[in-house]
Design a protein around this motif. Structure first.
Motif, PDB file in Angstrom:
ATOM      1  N   VAL A 131     -21.142  32.520  56.072  1.00  0.00           N
ATOM      2  CA  VAL A 131     -19.860  32.613  55.375  1.00  0.00           C
ATOM      3  C   VAL A 131     -19.965  31.911  54.024  1.00  0.00           C
ATOM      4  CG1 VAL A 131     -17.422  31.903  55.409  1.00  0.00           C
ATOM      5  CG2 VAL A 131     -18.479  32.808  57.489  1.00  0.00           C
ATOM      6  N   GLU A 132     -20.600  30.761  54.010  1.00  0.00           N
ATOM      7  CA  GLU A 132     -20.756  30.004  52.766  1.00  0.00           C
ATOM      8  C   GLU A 132     -21.579  30.799  51.748  1.00  0.00           C
ATOM      9  OE1 GLU A 132     -22.499  26.117  53.240  1.00  0.00           O
ATOM     10  OE2 GLU A 132     -21.979  25.529  51.182  1.00  0.00           O
ATOM     11  N   THR A 133     -22.649  31.395  52.199  1.00  0.00           N
ATOM     12  CA  THR A 133     -23.487  32.209  51.311  1.00  0.00           C
ATOM     13  C   THR A 133     -22.695  33.359  50.701  1.00  0.00           C
ATOM     14  OG1 THR A 133     -25.390  31.711  52.699  1.00  0.00           O
ATOM     15  CG2 THR A 133     -25.622  33.568  51.170  1.00  0.00           C
ATOM     16  N   ILE A 134     -21.897  34.025  51.528  1.00  0.00           N
ATOM     17  CA  ILE A 134     -21.112  35.160  51.026  1.00  0.00           C
ATOM     18  C   ILE A 134     -20.119  34.693  49.963  1.00  0.00           C
ATOM     19  CG2 ILE A 134     -19.305  36.829  51.678  1.00  0.00           C
ATOM     20  CD1 ILE A 134     -20.867  37.226  54.336  1.00  0.00           C
ATOM     21  N   MET A 135     -19.477  33.544  50.210  1.00  0.00           N
ATOM     22  CA  MET A 135     -18.513  33.031  49.228  1.00  0.00           C
ATOM     23  C   MET A 135     -19.221  32.714  47.905  1.00  0.00           C
ATOM     24  SD  MET A 135     -15.806  30.770  51.500  1.00  0.00           S
ATOM     25  CE  MET A 135     -16.992  29.589  52.090  1.00  0.00           C
ATOM     26  N   LYS A 136     -20.388  32.103  48.009  1.00  0.00           N
ATOM     27  CA  LYS A 136     -21.130  31.764  46.790  1.00  0.00           C
ATOM     28  C   LYS A 136     -21.536  33.013  46.023  1.00  0.00           C
ATOM     29  CE  LYS A 136     -22.966  27.173  47.696  1.00  0.00           C
ATOM     30  NZ  LYS A 136     -23.932  26.529  48.630  1.00  0.00           N
ATOM     31  N   GLU A 137     -22.050  34.005  46.752  1.00  0.00           N
ATOM     32  CA  GLU A 137     -22.496  35.260  46.115  1.00  0.00           C
ATOM     33  C   GLU A 137     -21.383  35.942  45.343  1.00  0.00           C
ATOM     34  OE1 GLU A 137     -25.815  36.655  49.441  1.00  0.00           O
ATOM     35  OE2 GLU A 137     -23.904  37.723  49.258  1.00  0.00           O
ATOM     36  N   THR A 138     -20.124  35.846  45.872  1.00  0.00           N
ATOM     37  CA  THR A 138     -19.026  36.557  45.220  1.00  0.00           C
ATOM     38  C   THR A 138     -18.226  35.647  44.288  1.00  0.00           C
ATOM     39  OG1 THR A 138     -17.772  36.219  47.276  1.00  0.00           O
ATOM     40  CG2 THR A 138     -18.743  38.385  46.946  1.00  0.00           C
ATOM     41  N   GLY A 139     -18.615  34.378  44.166  1.00  0.00           N
ATOM     42  CA  GLY A 139     -17.884  33.440  43.302  1.00  0.00           C
ATOM     43  C   GLY A 139     -16.514  33.087  43.858  1.00  0.00           C
ATOM     44  N   PHE A 140     -16.384  33.197  45.144  1.00  0.00           N
ATOM     45  CA  PHE A 140     -15.108  33.041  45.841  1.00  0.00           C
ATOM     46  C   PHE A 140     -14.955  31.600  46.307  1.00  0.00           C
ATOM     47  CE2 PHE A 140     -12.571  33.177  49.674  1.00  0.00           C
ATOM     48  CZ  PHE A 140     -11.640  34.174  49.485  1.00  0.00           C
ATOM     49  N   GLU A 141     -13.768  31.004  46.057  1.00  0.00           N
ATOM     50  CA  GLU A 141     -13.570  29.608  46.465  1.00  0.00           C
ATOM     51  C   GLU A 141     -13.143  29.500  47.925  1.00  0.00           C
ATOM     52  OE1 GLU A 141     -11.012  27.354  43.905  1.00  0.00           O
ATOM     53  OE2 GLU A 141     -12.058  28.060  42.111  1.00  0.00           O
ATOM     54  N   PRO A 142     -13.762  28.585  48.673  1.00  0.00           N
ATOM     55  CA  PRO A 142     -13.457  28.431  50.102  1.00  0.00           C
ATOM     56  C   PRO A 142     -11.966  28.272  50.397  1.00  0.00           C
ATOM     57  CG  PRO A 142     -15.359  27.099  49.535  1.00  0.00           C
ATOM     58  CD  PRO A 142     -14.841  27.689  48.245  1.00  0.00           C
ATOM     59  N   ALA A 143     -11.221  27.617  49.489  1.00  0.00           N
ATOM     60  CA  ALA A 143      -9.789  27.380  49.744  1.00  0.00           C
ATOM     61  C   ALA A 143      -8.980  28.678  49.713  1.00  0.00           C
ATOM     62  CB  ALA A 143      -9.222  26.397  48.723  1.00  0.00           C
ATOM     63  N   TRP A 144      -9.595  29.763  49.266  1.00  0.00           N
ATOM     64  CA  TRP A 144      -8.888  31.055  49.255  1.00  0.00           C
ATOM     65  C   TRP A 144      -9.012  31.785  50.589  1.00  0.00           C
ATOM     66  CZ3 TRP A 144     -11.636  32.600  44.071  1.00  0.00           C
ATOM     67  CH2 TRP A 144     -11.011  31.928  43.002  1.00  0.00           C
ATOM     68  N   LEU A 145      -9.866  31.275  51.457  1.00  0.00           N
ATOM     69  CA  LEU A 145     -10.154  32.004  52.694  1.00  0.00           C
ATOM     70  C   LEU A 145      -9.434  31.420  53.903  1.00  0.00           C
ATOM     71  CD1 LEU A 145     -11.804  34.285  54.045  1.00  0.00           C
ATOM     72  CD2 LEU A 145     -13.634  32.605  54.413  1.00  0.00           C
ATOM     73  N   GLU A 146      -8.851  32.336  54.682  1.00  0.00           N
ATOM     74  CA  GLU A 146      -8.300  31.936  55.968  1.00  0.00           C
ATOM     75  C   GLU A 146      -8.920  32.827  57.039  1.00  0.00           C
ATOM     76  OE1 GLU A 146      -4.113  30.710  56.333  1.00  0.00           O
ATOM     77  OE2 GLU A 146      -3.970  32.492  57.581  1.00  0.00           O
ATOM     78  N   LEU A 147      -9.461  32.227  58.074  1.00  0.00           N
ATOM     79  CA  LEU A 147     -10.048  33.007  59.160  1.00  0.00           C
ATOM     80  C   LEU A 147      -9.064  33.039  60.325  1.00  0.00           C
ATOM     81  CD1 LEU A 147     -13.748  31.736  58.962  1.00  0.00           C
ATOM     82  CD2 LEU A 147     -12.752  33.827  57.980  1.00  0.00           C
ATOM     83  N   GLU A 148      -8.732  34.255  60.769  1.00  0.00           N
ATOM     84  CA  GLU A 148      -7.803  34.419  61.892  1.00  0.00           C
ATOM     85  C   GLU A 148      -8.610  34.526  63.176  1.00  0.00           C
ATOM     86  OE1 GLU A 148      -4.841  37.484  61.502  1.00  0.00           O
ATOM     87  OE2 GLU A 148      -4.139  36.735  59.557  1.00  0.00           O
ATOM     88  N   VAL A 149      -8.386  33.576  64.072  1.00  0.00           N
ATOM     89  CA  VAL A 149      -9.107  33.578  65.347  1.00  0.00           C
ATOM     90  C   VAL A 149      -8.095  33.595  66.497  1.00  0.00           C
ATOM     91  CG1 VAL A 149     -11.056  32.315  64.337  1.00  0.00           C
ATOM     92  CG2 VAL A 149      -9.252  31.049  65.502  1.00  0.00           C
ATOM     93  N   THR A 150      -8.582  33.803  67.703  1.00  0.00           N
ATOM     94  CA  THR A 150      -7.678  33.839  68.852  1.00  0.00           C
ATOM     95  C   THR A 150      -7.507  32.437  69.436  1.00  0.00           C
ATOM     96  OG1 THR A 150      -9.493  34.224  70.359  1.00  0.00           O
ATOM     97  CG2 THR A 150      -8.382  36.173  69.476  1.00  0.00           C
ATOM     98  N   GLU A 151      -6.453  32.300  70.226  1.00  0.00           N
ATOM     99  CA  GLU A 151      -6.223  31.027  70.916  1.00  0.00           C
ATOM    100  C   GLU A 151      -7.427  30.643  71.765  1.00  0.00           C
ATOM    101  OE1 GLU A 151      -2.142  32.454  72.275  1.00  0.00           O
ATOM    102  OE2 GLU A 151      -2.099  30.349  72.811  1.00  0.00           O
ATOM    103  N   SER A 152      -7.968  31.618  72.496  1.00  0.00           N
ATOM    104  CA  SER A 152      -9.052  31.274  73.429  1.00  0.00           C
ATOM    105  C   SER A 152     -10.289  30.783  72.683  1.00  0.00           C
ATOM    106  CB  SER A 152      -9.386  32.457  74.338  1.00  0.00           C
ATOM    107  OG  SER A 152      -9.725  33.575  73.576  1.00  0.00           O
ATOM    108  N   LEU A 153     -10.537  31.342  71.490  1.00  0.00           N
ATOM    109  CA  LEU A 153     -11.677  30.849  70.717  1.00  0.00           C
ATOM    110  C   LEU A 153     -11.424  29.411  70.253  1.00  0.00           C
ATOM    111  CD1 LEU A 153     -14.375  31.385  69.111  1.00  0.00           C
ATOM    112  CD2 LEU A 153     -12.879  31.766  67.170  1.00  0.00           C
ATOM    113  N   MET A 154     -10.221  29.197  69.704  1.00  0.00           N
ATOM    114  CA  MET A 154      -9.882  27.871  69.188  1.00  0.00           C
ATOM    115  C   MET A 154      -9.951  26.812  70.290  1.00  0.00           C
ATOM    116  SD  MET A 154      -9.362  26.417  66.416  1.00  0.00           S
ATOM    117  CE  MET A 154      -9.231  27.090  64.792  1.00  0.00           C
ATOM    118  N   MET A 155      -9.556  27.227  71.503  1.00  0.00           N
ATOM    119  CA  MET A 155      -9.433  26.273  72.611  1.00  0.00           C
ATOM    120  C   MET A 155     -10.670  26.261  73.504  1.00  0.00           C
ATOM    121  SD  MET A 155      -6.356  25.176  72.020  1.00  0.00           S
ATOM    122  CE  MET A 155      -5.137  25.705  70.836  1.00  0.00           C
ATOM    123  N   SER A 156     -11.703  26.993  73.129  1.00  0.00           N
ATOM    124  CA  SER A 156     -12.844  27.170  74.045  1.00  0.00           C
ATOM    125  C   SER A 156     -13.506  25.846  74.430  1.00  0.00           C
ATOM    126  CB  SER A 156     -13.890  28.091  73.422  1.00  0.00           C
ATOM    127  OG  SER A 156     -14.645  27.362  72.456  1.00  0.00           O
TER     128      SER A 156
END
Ligand code: C2E
Ligand code: CA
Ligand code: CA
Ligand code: CA
Length: 273
Positions: A131-156
């Motif tokens: 994910v970090e590599t992709i952001m760097k390649e596109t000049g995209f700032e990490p603070a612009w990204l939000e990852l949507e995950v499920t409850e079960s993943l978050m609570m695993s």
């Protein structure tokens, strides 16, 4: 009766194998589609109550199949997960989403964040790094990204998952919990999670204005999120009554057909600028 029984199970197994082989060929098609990048993306705004221009946007994948027509993500995402294709597909989505976001900003759109859906199956020991590599390649700032995950993943509770999430959090990437209320989150755990946003599942929004239970659930989610300093997005808002009720409850973000349908990147730009 016996003959009938045999007949029935024969029909049953024929149907079953027909189902299996159609799943198999869909999986083969999916494999080819990933290789040939036959997917596209649509984007749906997230709005502050009362505003008409979205400040945030969610990325939704589309698969226009040449023979089957549009295949629903509800159908092919599970297949991508079970076949392992989701990793490559997921990074393709992220790369494209970051690039579109950069291009919108360069054309003057004032978007704060773009959300990308992530399946549990995507998270391995190299997830954060990629994910970090992709952001760097596109000049995209990490603070612009939000990852949507499920409850079960978050609570695993899995160490690797926690490692990856914390690695990304340290860069400034934020996380939201999708379809909130449909899983089994415990409140005490939620407090320890690095979550910025809860997305109230559409099933609670649908009848929020005339089903007391759904209203109470939505109200409890907003109140709890508020006390934990977490923002709430309501998804699937289709009519004014739903929107007004959610706004009244203090929901910070509204998303749904009422405010804007998912659309292709250039339509999104034209529509909102
Ligand atoms: P989701 O993340 O809960 O996305 C919301 C779904 O509701 C989307 O369906 C969206 O098009 C639809 N929707 C939005 N507003 C409304 C509304 O007002 N009314 C109704 N009835 N529906 C609305 P979609 O695009 O078919 O996606 C289905 C699911 O597929 C998503 O549910 C998500 O779980 C998954 N998905 C989509 N794109 C991706 C992706 O890039 N990666 C992964 N891992 N999963 C994805
Ligand atoms: Ca989502
Ligand atoms: Ca959702
Ligand atoms: Ca959903």
């Amino acid at each position: 009766a016996k003959a009938l029984g045999r007949n029935r199970s024969c029909i049953y197994s024929q149907e079953l194998s027909a189902h299996k082989s159609s799943q198999l060929s869909l999986e083969q098609d999916l494999r080819d589609a990933v290789e040939n990048e036959e997917f596209s993306l649509e984007f749906q705004g997230q709005f502050r109550p009362g505003e008409r221009i979205p400040r945030r946007v969610e990325t939704l994948i589309r698969w226009p199949h040449e023979l089957r027509g549009q295949v629903s993500p509800h159908e092919f995402i599970p297949l991508a997960e079970s076949s392992g294709l989701i990793r490559e597909l997921g990074f393709w989505v992220l790369r494209r989403a970051c690039a579109e976001f950069m291009s919108w900003r360069q054309q003057g759109m004032k978007l704060e964040k773009i959300a990308v859906n992530v399946s549990a199956m995507q998270i391995n020991s190299r997830f954060a790094e990629t994910v970090e590599t992709i952001m760097k390649e596109t000049g995209f700032e990490p603070a612009w990204l939000e990852l949507e995950v499920t409850e079960s993943l978050m609570m695993s509770g899995m160490t690797e998952v926690n490692n990856q999430i914390h690695q990304l959090r340290a860069l400034g990437v934020e996380f939201s919990i999708d379809d909130f209320g449909t899983g089994y989150s415990s409140l005490s755990k939620l407090k320890e999670m690095p979550v910025s946003v809860l997305k109230i599942d559409r099933s609670f929004v649908r009848n929020i204005h005339d089903q007391e239970n759904d209203y109470e659930i939505a109200r409890a989610i907003v109140a709890m999120a508020d006390s934990l300093n977490i923002e709430v997005v309501a998804e699937g808002v289709e009519n004014e009554e739903q929107g007004e009720t959610l706004r009244h409850l203090g929901c910070e973000w509204l998303q749904g057909y009422l405010y804007g349908r998912p659309m292709a990147a250039d339509d999104f730009l034209r529509h909102y600028s």
